[in-house]
Structure formats: C-alpha cells, structure tokens
Motif scaffolding. Structure first.
Motif, PDB file in Angstrom:
ATOM      1  N   LEU A   1      20.772   3.305  13.352  1.00 18.83           N
ATOM      2  CA  LEU A   1      21.977   3.550  14.142  1.00 18.83           C
ATOM      3  C   LEU A   1      21.839   4.770  15.053  1.00 18.83           C
ATOM      4  CD1 LEU A   1      24.783   2.773  11.533  1.00 18.83           C
ATOM      5  CD2 LEU A   1      24.501   1.679  13.760  1.00 18.83           C
ATOM      6  N   ALA A   2      20.813   5.609  14.775  1.00 18.32           N
ATOM      7  CA  ALA A   2      20.616   6.815  15.589  1.00 18.32           C
ATOM      8  C   ALA A   2      19.907   6.529  16.902  1.00 18.32           C
ATOM      9  CB  ALA A   2      19.821   7.845  14.785  1.00 18.32           C
ATOM     10  N   ALA A   3      19.498   5.275  17.115  1.00 16.35           N
ATOM     11  CA  ALA A   3      18.778   4.926  18.352  1.00 16.35           C
ATOM     12  C   ALA A   3      19.597   5.299  19.580  1.00 16.35           C
ATOM     13  CB  ALA A   3      18.468   3.429  18.360  1.00 16.35           C
ATOM     14  N   GLU A   4      18.916   5.900  20.558  1.00 16.88           N
ATOM     15  CA  GLU A   4      19.602   6.367  21.757  1.00 16.88           C
ATOM     16  C   GLU A   4      18.613   6.425  22.918  1.00 16.88           C
ATOM     17  OE1 GLU A   4      22.266  10.230  23.161  1.00 16.88           O
ATOM     18  OE2 GLU A   4      21.680   9.995  21.056  1.00 16.88           O
ATOM     19  N   PRO A   5      19.027   5.961  24.095  1.00 17.61           N
ATOM     20  CA  PRO A   5      18.122   6.008  25.252  1.00 17.61           C
ATOM     21  C   PRO A   5      17.619   7.421  25.517  1.00 17.61           C
ATOM     22  CG  PRO A   5      20.046   4.666  25.745  1.00 17.61           C
ATOM     23  CD  PRO A   5      20.309   5.333  24.431  1.00 17.61           C
ATOM     24  N   GLY A   6      16.335   7.562  25.719  1.00 16.15           N
ATOM     25  CA  GLY A   6      15.738   8.864  25.989  1.00 16.15           C
ATOM     26  C   GLY A   6      15.426   9.645  24.738  1.00 16.15           C
ATOM     27  N   LYS A   7      15.815   9.126  23.572  1.00 12.74           N
ATOM     28  CA  LYS A   7      15.556   9.822  22.309  1.00 12.74           C
ATOM     29  C   LYS A   7      14.903   8.858  21.330  1.00 12.74           C
ATOM     30  CE  LYS A   7      19.194  13.294  22.854  1.00 12.74           C
ATOM     31  NZ  LYS A   7      20.391  13.936  22.266  1.00 12.74           N
ATOM     32  N   PHE A   8      15.454   8.722  20.132  1.00 11.06           N
ATOM     33  CA  PHE A   8      14.852   7.870  19.105  1.00 11.06           C
ATOM     34  C   PHE A   8      14.881   6.406  19.540  1.00 11.06           C
ATOM     35  CE2 PHE A   8      15.637   5.426  15.078  1.00 11.06           C
ATOM     36  CZ  PHE A   8      14.312   5.423  14.676  1.00 11.06           C
TER      37      PHE A   8
ATOM     38  N   LYS B   1      15.582  14.858  12.100  1.00  8.01           N
ATOM     39  CA  LYS B   1      14.409  15.047  12.960  1.00  8.01           C
ATOM     40  C   LYS B   1      14.001  13.743  13.635  1.00  8.01           C
ATOM     41  CE  LYS B   1      12.247  19.155  10.994  1.00  8.01           C
ATOM     42  NZ  LYS B   1      10.998  19.723  10.426  1.00  8.01           N
ATOM     43  N   ILE B   2      14.053  12.651  12.871  1.00  7.81           N
ATOM     44  CA  ILE B   2      13.712  11.349  13.440  1.00  7.81           C
ATOM     45  C   ILE B   2      14.705  10.965  14.534  1.00  7.81           C
ATOM     46  CG2 ILE B   2      13.564   8.872  12.944  1.00  7.81           C
ATOM     47  CD1 ILE B   2      12.513   9.617  10.162  1.00  7.81           C
ATOM     48  N   SER B   3      15.989  11.251  14.295  1.00  5.26           N
ATOM     49  CA  SER B   3      17.042  10.845  15.232  1.00  5.26           C
ATOM     50  C   SER B   3      17.029  11.648  16.529  1.00  5.26           C
ATOM     51  CB  SER B   3      18.409  11.008  14.568  1.00  5.26           C
ATOM     52  OG  SER B   3      18.733  12.388  14.425  1.00  5.26           O
TER      53      SER B   3
END
Length: 355
Positions: A59-66, A178-180
């Motif tokens: 659920l932490a997936a985000e464009p430009g990040k995880f 940290k992963i997120s």
C-alpha cells in the motif's frame, strides 16, 4: 446467478456479512483459544502478522518512490480489505488471550482498548490506505503478539522480554518505513505507542500472558492432595456466590488457606505469589497484610488444569479479605474476595478440591 447477485435479498445479506464475519471469527477464537493455545495457533497468528506486513508495504507504493507506481482503486481496495482481515483476526485473538490473563483494573483497560480496535476495525477499511495510520496499528498489534509469542519461545516472562517484543516490533516498522521511502514522521506514532506500553507494563497494566488463572478458593483444613473444606450453604446462596458475590469462610483452628491454579505453557517458568489484603473497617480500604511466595510456587511443566499453589494464614481477624494470585512483584493473574468469620459452634462444611 447474475439475477441472484442483483436481487434485493442478496443485497440485504451482503450488508450483514461484515458483522456476521466479525462475530463468527470472534466466537471461534473464544472457543478455541479460550481453552488452550497451541503451537499451531501461534503459527497461524504469525502468518496473519506477516501477511499484514506485506500488504502494508504494498500500500506504500507511490510514483517516484517505492515501486514507482500507484495502484488502481480496485487494487487498493483489495489490499486494504486484506489488511482489515488480518488486523481483525489478530485483534480478535489478542482480545481473547489478554482477557484470559487480566485481573486488575489497569489490565482490563488494555483489553477494552484492544476490543475497541477490534470493533473499530470493521469501519476502518478506507483508513488503512494511510500508511502512517496503518503502521501505528501494525506496531501495536506486533508488540502485543510478540509479547505473547516470545514467552513460549524462551520459557520465561518479564520486562526484558516485553521490551524485546516492543523493540522487534518497532524495528520491523522502521524496516517497512525505509522500504516505503515515506517521511520519518510516520514513526512518531509507533515510538509513542512503545513508550506508553512500556509505562503500562511497569505499572502492571499489561496482563501477564500467557499465564491464565484456572481456579481459586479460600478454605480450611487443607490437605496435601489439594482438598480442603468450605462452608456448606444452601442453593440460593450458592447461586449468589456463583454470580460473583463474596463467600463466607468460617475460620478453623489451623487458620485459612488460599488455593489457586495457574496455567502456564510447557517449560514457561514464573515465580508466583499470593497477596493477602484486609479491608480496614476504619478506612474502608484494602490494606496489604502480606506477600507470600516460595520456591514451590514457581511454575514448571504444562498441566491443562493449572499449576497448583497454596498459602496459609493463621490467627486471621474476622472481616472482609482479598487475595491476589500474581507474578512475584508483577501483574495480577486473578483475585478473589471473601469474608472470614469466627464461630464458637459447629459449622457444616463440605469438601472442595482443586483439580
């Protein structure tokens, strides 16, 4: 089939499914975990815990990040439903397990808190899309679960193991953060929860899981086969006592004995004690008269009926008494209130035996 799914009956049934699932799951946990926690139960709860961690990270997936992406609304709903299901299963089991070990007012507050989250979980599905909120609840669940699991693994309990539970849970949260690649602000709530739970443990507000009180009573003429005598009463008074009202014990020449049995998983060792309190008629408050413990009051082995302990007091004054069965210098496992009376005449008594 399509007509049935669109029917009014199906739509009504669909509305009550979450509530039915909630009560069904909680009832099942109460029946199964309420008897005896097996290794398989702990393994199943571990799977729920790990699964909730996986869905939390997804659920932490985000464009430009995880993962550099965002989920469609359909997939986000699937993940939040999965988190809701895992959290609900964990909260349900923890409420049962901690309730069985709670006896003090402070411990009941924690159980009420867990029960509150259990009920609220049915309405938080959309809120689980917020990483910081979900991480905070995940840390609370992780600490409470590990505090139950670790005693089974190390065969002991105490503040060190509770601190380790909190530390491991917080460490896992840091790893997820940290992963997120989210802001460090999301760790503030888990850190605060760790501090509050630590204070609660030092204040003996955390139930001493996995210890569970099985039975207890005050009696006279105690025998080494754990039989003794209690005052014989009529049917009406028996129902009165069964409802939780304090019984009356007529003191004998050898004083009054308090007997209790505490279940502990195989090889888990805990030093137990009895705390004898007397209600001071002048102040109206219970006053600690004595703490009694000995080497024979250390749990060992596994006995489904409970590890049996007893303590005796001689020359006890008449009045209202309370005895707590507790971990030595720690949390209360069970408590019983009773009246002691003196009698010059003969009192009918019957044999009572703790299993």
């Amino acid at each position: 089939m399509l007509n049935f799914l669109q029917s009014e009956l199906f739509q009504k049934v669909r509305k009550v499914l979450p509530a039915a699932s909630f009560f069904g799951g909680f009832t099942w946990d109460s029946i199964t975990l309420g008897k005896l926690v097996q290794t398989s139960d702990l393994a199943i709860l571990l799977l729920y815990y790990l699964a909730s961690l996986v869905f939390l990270i997804l659920l932490a997936a985000e464009p430009g990040k995880f993962l550099n992406r965002s989920w469609s609304e359909a997939w986000q709903n699937r993940f939040t439903y999965a988190v809701q299901f895992c959290f609900g299963s964990l909260f349900s089991a923890l409420v049962v397990c901690y309730f069985k070990s709670s006896a003090s007012v402070g411990a009941f507050f924690l159980v009420i808190l867990l029960a509150g989250f259990l009920v609220a979980n049915e309405f938080l599905q959309k809120s689980y899309a917020m990483f910081g909120f979900t991480l905070a609840l995940f840390h609370l669940l992780g600490t409470m679960y590990l505090n139950f699991l670790i005693p089974h693994l190390v065969n002991g309990l105490g503040f060190f193991w509770f601190f380790l539970s909190s530390l491991i849970s917080f460490g896992i949260c840091v790893g997820a953060w940290k992963i997120s690649k989210k802001s460090a602000k999301v760790l503030v709530a888990p850190a605060l929860i760790s501090c509050l739970l630590g204070i609660a443990f030092l204040g003996n507000w955390i139930p001493p899981v996995p210890l569970v009180l099985k039975d207890q009573n005050a009696c006279t003429e105690f025998q080494r086969d754990y039989s003794c005598k209690v005052d014989e009463v009529g049917t009406l008074k028996s129902l009165w006592i069964a409802a939780g009202f304090a019984p009356t014990i007529t003191a004998a020449a050898d004083g009054v004995t308090f007997v209790s049995s505490v279940f502990a998983p195989a090889k888990v060792e805990a030093q137990l004690e009895h705390r004898w309190y007397y209600l001071n008629p002048k102040t109206g408050n219970f006053e600690l008269m004595s703490r009694i413990s000995s080497e024979r009051m250390r749990t060992h082995g596994s006995r489904e009926e409970g590890f049996r302990i007893y303590t005796k007091k001689r020359n006890v004054p008449a009045g209202k008494w309370r005895v707590d069965t507790a971990v030595q210098n720690g949390a209360v496992i069970g408590t019983k209130t009773f009246y002691i009376q003196k009698s010059d005449g003969e009192v009918k008594k019957k044999v009572w035996k703790i299993n």
